[in-house]
Design an enzyme around this catalytic site. Structure first.
Site, short mmCIF file in Angstrom:
data_model
loop_
_atom_site.label_atom_id
_atom_site.label_comp_id
_atom_site.label_asym_id
_atom_site.label_seq_id
_atom_site.Cartn_x
_atom_site.Cartn_y
_atom_site.Cartn_z
N PHE A 131 28.90 69.48 29.34
CA PHE A 131 28.40 68.43 29.17
C PHE A 131 29.94 67.73 30.02
CE2 PHE A 131 27.37 63.38 28.28
CZ PHE A 131 26.03 63.76 29.13
N ASP A 200 32.23 71.44 20.03
CA ASP A 200 30.90 70.03 20.21
C ASP A 200 29.91 70.67 20.35
OD1 ASP A 200 29.36 68.21 21.33
OD2 ASP A 200 30.17 67.80 23.16
N TYR A 225 22.06 61.13 17.10
CA TYR A 225 20.76 60.10 17.55
C TYR A 225 19.96 61.47 18.55
CZ TYR A 225 24.35 59.92 22.14
OH TYR A 225 24.96 60.33 23.28
N LYS A 226 20.27 62.66 18.39
CA LYS A 226 19.21 63.59 19.07
C LYS A 226 19.15 64.59 17.74
CE LYS A 226 22.80 64.58 22.59
NZ LYS A 226 22.58 64.15 24.38
N ARG A 374 13.39 70.13 31.36
CA ARG A 374 14.03 70.68 29.78
C ARG A 374 13.04 69.66 28.36
NH1 ARG A 374 19.76 68.13 27.51
NH2 ARG A 374 18.82 66.47 27.19
#
Length: 408
Positions: A131, A200, A225-226, A374
């Site tokens: 990312f 990560d 938050y995922k 996605r």
């Protein structure tokens, strides 16, 4: 595809949902009649959270005010909530602290890793497919510490390691493709080379077993938050293995990580344990929102979540293959369970208008430009009927938008 075949897939979905041991978890979330497949970007709201946050605002802040740092446990929240996240990433208590953003924690971890590695090592290996923020932060950390960044694909890490390698920053799950990388094997290879492994976990924590302690990971970071459903901008976390805590040298030594934070001394003395990962005053409202959200995990094991995740993504891929016009989409997510996270990424010509139409029709996924659709599968609230419906509507949208149509 015949209507009979479609009916059979729908019937299978209903049977799978009826047998799902996690099916009752769906009622814990605020969902509508659509299919929400973007929990790998922002998890759904647990229904009990607003009332808990209202208490934080009206009683803890509104009535108790400054007393809440002690009486409501505000001061100890970063470690207390870290200990609730720890079992979800395979860590014992006292090694996870909740604070700051993922980006800030990546910076702390990479700089600390370079310092832990010691002299004579001047290279930091970074996942070349990472990312972007991880790459930006690692590059800045390298400049500040006098190291050189070496981008390398995760499967190329063993061959790239050497006596100059100080640290390696890797993503457990690739955010584009959903590929699950070999955390145990790569961590072992990094250690064999005498380097420090930083992981990560943004796209794996809450979706699959991680095993930080079991596999000897040195440092790890992740967002909440995922799959952890902590809410937009909820604070991230930092894992520091117990064996490294005494030597962990944070590049951001704030007053909250001081051994005597209220002593207000001019010289910095780091606190013991995971408290060293703190910096400044924590964002209490977001932090306590996260703490409330974590209640949905009570009684839900990560192994059960992983089993459902794999079954869901298998079933979705089966439905896509059955429903979608031939040649219109291709999965870039590995078929092998050992290499798959909890999302399905489909390469699609004209992906942007396709996703726009899907969202208009109640199937919410997201897009990774230029051509990847996605779909994130959060097992606590996504069911098999959702997977079948999403695949069916995707096929209908693809039939409406001819191949090569990028207008939509």
């Amino acid at each position: 595809m015949s209507e009979t075949s479609r009916d059979l897939l729908r019937e299978r979905a209903l049977k799978l949902d009826a047998a799902d041991p996690l099916a009752d978890r769906r009622a814990l979330f605020a969902l509508d009649d659509g299919v929400y497949l973007d929990g790998n970007s922002l998890g759904a709201l647990p229904v009990h959270v607003p009332a808990r946050v209202q208490d934080v605002l009206t009683r803890q802040w509104g009535e108790l005010r400054i007393r809440s740092w002690d009486e409501s446990g505000w001061w100890t929240a970063p470690e207390r909530i870290g200990d609730r996240i720890a079992p979800l990433v395979g860590a014992a208590a006292g090694q996870v602290v909740v604070s700051d953003s993922t980006s800030v924690n990546v910076f702390k971890a990479v700089v600390a890793a370079a310092r832990l590695a010691g002299g004579g090592r001047d290279e930091i290996l970074v996942d070349a497919t990472t990312f972007p923020t991880d790459g930006y932060i690692a590059s800045a950390a390298a400049r500040l510490t006098g190291h050189r960044i070496v981008p390398v694909a995760p499967d190329g890490v063993p061959d790239a390691l050497g006596p100059r390698t100080a640290a390696v920053l890797l993503n457990h799950v690739d955010y584009r493709s959903g590929r699950l990388h070999d955390l145990p094997g790569l961590t072992a290879a990094v250690h064999a080379a005498g380097a420090i492994a930083v992981w990560d976990l943004c796209h794996s924590a809450g979706a699959l077993p991680v095993g930080l302690d079991e596999h000897g990971v040195d440092l790890a970071v992740g967002c909440t938050y995922k799959y952890l459903n902590g809410g937009p901008g909820s604070p991230a976390y930092l894992y520091v293995a117990e064996r490294h805590q005494a030597a962990f040298d944070s590049p951001l030594p704030g007053w909250n990580s001081h051994a005597d934070p209220f002593g207000m001394t001019p010289d910095y003395a780091p606190a013991d344990g995971s408290v060293r990962g703190r910096v400044g005053t924590p964002d209490i409202v977001s932090m306590l929102t996260l703490e409330a959200a974590l209640d949905v995990w009570d009684g839900a094991g990560v192994d059960a979540v992983r089993a459902k995740s794999l079954a869901l993504t298998d079933f979705f891929l089966e439905c896509v293959e059955a429903y979608a016009p031939a040649g219109r989409v291709t999965s870039v997510t590995p078929a092998a369970h050992a290499e798959r996270g909890s999302q399905v990424a489909l390469r699609c010509d004209g992906a942007e208008p396709v996703m726009r139409r899907l969202i208009e029709r109640g199937v919410v996924g997201d897009l990774r430009r230029p051509d990847v659709l996605r779909f994130g599968f959060t097992p606590l609230y996504v069911g098999f009927a959702d997977a079948e419906r999403a695949a069916r509507i995707l096929a209908e949208v693809l039939a409406e938008l001819p191949a090569g149509d990028t207008v939509g």
